[in-house]
Scaffold this active site. Structure first.
Site, PDB file in Angstrom:
ATOM      1  N   GLY A  19       0.786  -1.223   0.000  1.00 13.89           N
ATOM      2  CA  GLY A  19       0.000   0.000   0.000  1.00 13.89           C
ATOM      3  C   GLY A  19       0.815   1.269   0.000  1.00 13.89           C
ATOM      4  O   GLY A  19       1.789   1.419  -0.746  1.00 13.89           O
ATOM      5  N   ILE A  20       0.423   2.208   0.850  1.00 10.34           N
ATOM      6  CA  ILE A  20       1.086   3.505   0.904  1.00 10.34           C
ATOM      7  C   ILE A  20       2.542   3.352   1.334  1.00 10.34           C
ATOM      8  O   ILE A  20       3.432   4.006   0.784  1.00 10.34           O
ATOM      9  CB  ILE A  20       0.322   4.451   1.851  1.00 10.34           C
ATOM     10  N   GLY A  95       0.015   0.885  10.204  1.00 10.92           N
ATOM     11  CA  GLY A  95      -1.272   1.194  10.806  1.00 10.92           C
ATOM     12  C   GLY A  95      -2.284   0.084  10.581  1.00 10.92           C
ATOM     13  O   GLY A  95      -2.195  -0.672   9.609  1.00 10.92           O
ATOM     14  N   ILE A  96      -3.236  -0.015  11.495  1.00 13.23           N
ATOM     15  CA  ILE A  96      -4.323  -0.983  11.390  1.00 13.23           C
ATOM     16  C   ILE A  96      -5.637  -0.287  11.707  1.00 13.23           C
ATOM     17  O   ILE A  96      -5.655   0.819  12.251  1.00 13.23           O
ATOM     18  CB  ILE A  96      -4.137  -2.165  12.360  1.00 13.23           C
ATOM     19  N   GLY A 154     -17.918   4.895  13.772  1.00 13.55           N
ATOM     20  CA  GLY A 154     -17.371   3.546  13.858  1.00 13.55           C
ATOM     21  C   GLY A 154     -15.862   3.472  13.878  1.00 13.55           C
ATOM     22  O   GLY A 154     -15.299   2.381  13.815  1.00 13.55           O
ATOM     23  N   TYR A 158      -9.467   4.460  15.642  1.00 16.30           N
ATOM     24  CA  TYR A 158      -8.621   4.862  14.516  1.00 16.30           C
ATOM     25  C   TYR A 158      -8.451   6.382  14.477  1.00 16.30           C
ATOM     26  O   TYR A 158      -7.342   6.901  14.329  1.00 16.30           O
ATOM     27  CB  TYR A 158      -9.234   4.355  13.209  1.00 16.30           C
ATOM     28  N   PRO A 188      -3.568  11.655   4.535  1.00 13.50           N
ATOM     29  CA  PRO A 188      -4.209  11.206   3.296  1.00 13.50           C
ATOM     30  C   PRO A 188      -5.720  11.171   3.450  1.00 13.50           C
ATOM     31  O   PRO A 188      -6.258  10.937   4.544  1.00 13.50           O
ATOM     32  CB  PRO A 188      -3.656   9.788   3.100  1.00 13.50           C
TER      33      PRO A 188
END
Length: 250
Positions: A19-20, A95-96, A154, A158, A188
């Protein structure tokens, strides 16, 4: 920015296998940096990224480390510094997400996300801080998120972790400036990654309708922003959060 302005530097990119994080690692290598990627689970992706980095003619390594584990992070960074003598650039990208409405958000799911996303940035920055201060040079960039700026249903865990990165960035920027260390963040928006593609299609369609650019961002667009912030010419930019979101949040 010149093509090889990062030549002879060493960069560490957490979450660098996919990914990123992968896009950032490749962009830094394209500009001449040697790169160590830190990953946890995706072995095949890490091997492929490692091969792609080496194909660009730079030195590259991979380390399987849980960034939320302070001792493991300290050990990995000590090994990198002992082997290569320096780390010039740190990109906190690991990250998660563990999304639940707040009523269903367990203490464990809260702790997992905070420890990885925010605790991981603390652990890695702590592991390299004294080294960068001694060298009178350093570049730290943490990948926050638009969700850390706006919040989201939700995603209390995060959002809190990503907002925390902004506070960490501003504080470290003040502490590091006299030692030639710049500390910045990137926020982002919705980027074309596995995490975003896992959003149900009907919800993603509504999100796209709200983005002025009318599309998802690409990982490479975030990577180029990182390359700008870690470049020698960005020495007077610190404590900044750069939005890469297609105009969704201003």
């Amino acid at each position: 920015m010149s093509d090889k302005e990062l030549q002879n530097t060493w960069a560490v990119v957490t979450g660098g296998s996919r990914g990123i994080g992968r896009a950032i690692a490749l962009e830094l290598a394209e500009r001449g940096a040697n790169v160590a990627i830190i990953y946890l689970e995706h072995h095949q992706a890490a091997e492929q990224t490692l091969a792609d980095l080496k194909a660009k003619g730079v030195q590259a390594e991979k380390y399987q480390v849980d960034v939320g584990n302070f001792e493991a992070v300290q050990k990995a960074f000590a090994q990198i510094i002992e082997t290569h003598g320096r780390v010039d650039i740190l990109v906190n990208c690991a990250g998660i997400n563990r999304d639940k409405s707040f009523g269903n958000l367990s203490p464990d799911l809260w702790a997992q996300v905070i420890q990885t996303n925010l605790g991981g940035a603390y652990n890695c920055s702590k592991a390299i801080w004294d080294h960068m201060k001694a060298n009178k040079y350093g570049r730290i960039v943490s990948i926050s998120s638009i969700i850390g700026q706006t919040g989201n249903f939700g995603q209390a865990n995060y959002a809190a972790s990503k907002a925390g990165l902004l506070g960490l960035t501003k504080s470290l920027a003040q502490e590091g400036a006299r030692s030639g260390i710049t500390v910045n963040a990137i926020c982002p928006g919705f980027i074309d990654t596995d995490m975003v593609r896992s959003i149900p299609a009907e919800i993603l369609e509504k999100i796209l309708a709200k983005i002025p650019a009318q599309r998802l961002g690409q990982p490479e667009e975030v990577a180029r922003a990182v390359a700008f912030l870690v470049s020698p010419g960005s020495a007077y930019i610190t404590g900044h959060a750069l939005n890469v979101n297609g105009g969704l949040y201003m």
